[in-house]
Design a protein around this motif. Structure first.
Motif, short mmCIF file in Angstrom:
data_model
loop_
_atom_site.label_atom_id
_atom_site.label_comp_id
_atom_site.label_asym_id
_atom_site.label_seq_id
_atom_site.Cartn_x
_atom_site.Cartn_y
_atom_site.Cartn_z
N HIS A 232 0.85 -1.20 0.00
CA HIS A 232 0.00 0.00 0.00
C HIS A 232 0.88 1.24 0.00
O HIS A 232 2.09 1.16 0.25
CB HIS A 232 -0.89 0.02 1.26
CG HIS A 232 -0.09 0.25 2.51
ND1 HIS A 232 0.67 -0.75 3.09
CD2 HIS A 232 0.11 1.35 3.27
CE1 HIS A 232 1.28 -0.27 4.16
NE2 HIS A 232 0.98 1.01 4.29
N ASP A 234 0.82 5.17 1.84
CA ASP A 234 0.12 5.88 2.91
C ASP A 234 -0.63 7.07 2.28
O ASP A 234 -0.12 7.70 1.36
CB ASP A 234 1.09 6.34 4.00
CG ASP A 234 1.67 5.14 4.77
OD1 ASP A 234 1.16 4.02 4.62
OD2 ASP A 234 2.65 5.35 5.52
N HIS A 291 4.83 0.16 0.09
CA HIS A 291 5.56 -0.60 1.09
C HIS A 291 4.64 -1.67 1.67
O HIS A 291 3.43 -1.65 1.44
CB HIS A 291 6.14 0.31 2.18
CG HIS A 291 5.14 1.22 2.83
ND1 HIS A 291 4.61 2.33 2.20
CD2 HIS A 291 4.54 1.17 4.05
CE1 HIS A 291 3.75 2.93 3.01
NE2 HIS A 291 3.69 2.25 4.14
FE LIG Z 1 2.15 2.30 5.57
#
Ligand SMILES: [Fe+2]
Ligand SMILES: O=C(O)CCC(=O)C(=O)O
Length: 364
Positions: A232, A234, A291
């Protein structure tokens, strides 16, 4: 993990595997070690020491700029956050998660606030192998009730406050103050590295919706099939992450091979990663990087991200100073809070559709 997590299990080989945790084959981690140059490590002492020289700040801004461009991920040392406070928070987190599921459930997250305990997070529709406690930086935190653009109703979120461990709330409050200081320093350095006025980003964070997350990754019997957090990016502005010494965080290298690289634990450092909004504000000059977290069959792991988010009603769009004839806006504007709600709504079950991502706002 709670007892109900095995209710939908079925046997696969010798281990009982709950299908909700199983990654699609292309997302299953290879557990072999990838050799390679790690993410940059940057010394922040020019902005945390008493009498910094202008030339040392200039050099630091350049270093931050290259790390943002080449990796979108870096570690920082000499960041000014007291080690004793970090230790206290980590101990408090361990002691909170060591309680029974019944006790943790007393502070479960519910529809009245995003703060609290839960063990059912899904990333891209697959269940993460972890337990979480979220704590809001501001009380109350204002947030839209629904993701509908025409609905103006606002909720006032407050924090869930566990009885155990003692002083949990005080430690978190003190930690948030430190995170605010560090995040403003980082935003200044990032602004300068983009050629912007140093305080350019500050206006977005008055009524911020930032929060601290305590992550607990229990040992996992099938680390080759599940992930602690699936791949994903952020969605806020940036993330300041404290990880213990176990390791497991991996970042996707931006070079052509797109390998997953381990982010090695460095004692006392913080990991910084750029998130979606910096990508939009910088009109794609910097990118939010993918990440994930792999799990470990023997060891438990703890991590503590601080997610820096602007006020819910901020319209996120490329900054006008960075837009010109040869660099037209690459993203359509969106409202921070509404975007997040839409994304959370997509995180709840395992299905094949992609949930809302920043690239959906890209201007073709
Ligand atoms: Fe994250
Ligand atoms: O636990 C970690 O190292 C990272 C967790 C993470 O990426 C997240 O919670 O967004």
């Amino acid at each position: 993990m709670n007892e109900s997590s095995s209710s939908s299990s079925r046997a696969m080989g010798t281990v009982d595997v709950d299908q909700a945790f199983i990654q699609e084959p292309e997302h299953r981690p290879s557990l072999s070690i990838i050799e390679g140059q790690g993410i940059p490590v940057i010394d922040l002492s020019p902005v945390t020491s008493n009498n910094p020289s202008l030339s040392s700040i200039d050099a630091l801004v350049k270093e931050i700029g290259s790390a943002c461009k080449e990796w979108g991920f870096f570690q920082v040392t000499n960041h000014g956050v007291p080690l004793s406070l970090r230790r206290n928070l980590l101990e408090a987190s361990k002691s909170f998660f060591a309680q029974s599921f019944q006790d943790k459930k007393k502070v479960s997250r519910d529809e009245t606030s995003a703060s609290g305990y839960y063990d059912t997070e899904h990333t891209k529709n697959v269940r993460d192998w972890k337990e979480v406690f979220d704590f809001l930086a501001k009380e109350p935190t204002l947030f839209p009730l629904t993701s509908d653009e025409h609905d103006d109703r606002i909720l006032h979120w407050t924090n869930k406050n566990p009885q155990h461990p003692p002083h949990f709330r005080d430690i978190l409050k003190e930690y948030i103050k430190e995170m605010e200081k560090l995040s403003y320093k980082l935003l200044e350095l990032i602004a300068l590295s983009l050629g912007l006025e140093s305080k350019r980003f500050e206006e977005f964070f008055g009524d911020q919706t930032s929060f601290v997350r305590l992550n607990y990754y229990p040992p996992c019997p099938y680390p080759h099939l599940a992930l602690g957090v699936g791949p994903h990016k952020d969605s806020g502005a940036l993330t300041i992450l404290d990880q213990d010494d176990v390791g497991g965080l991996q970042v996707k290298r931006k070079t052509h091979d797109q390998e997953w690289i381990n982010v090695e634990p460095i004692p006392h450092a913080y990991i910084i990663n750029l998130a979606d909004m910096i990508q939009v504000w910088s009109n794609g000059a910097y990118e939010s990087v993918e990440h994930r977290v792999i799990v470990n069959s023997e060891k438990e792991r703890f991590s503590i991200p601080y997610f820096l988010f602007p006020a819910h009603d901020i319209e996120v769009k490329p900054l006008k100073e960075l837009i010109h004839e040869h660099n037209p806006p690459k993203y359509r504007p969106y409202k921070s809070g509404k975007f997040l709600l839409k994304r959370f709504e997509g995180n709840f079950q395992k299905h094949r559709e992609e949930n809302l991502q920043i690239h959906h706002f890209k201007i073709a």
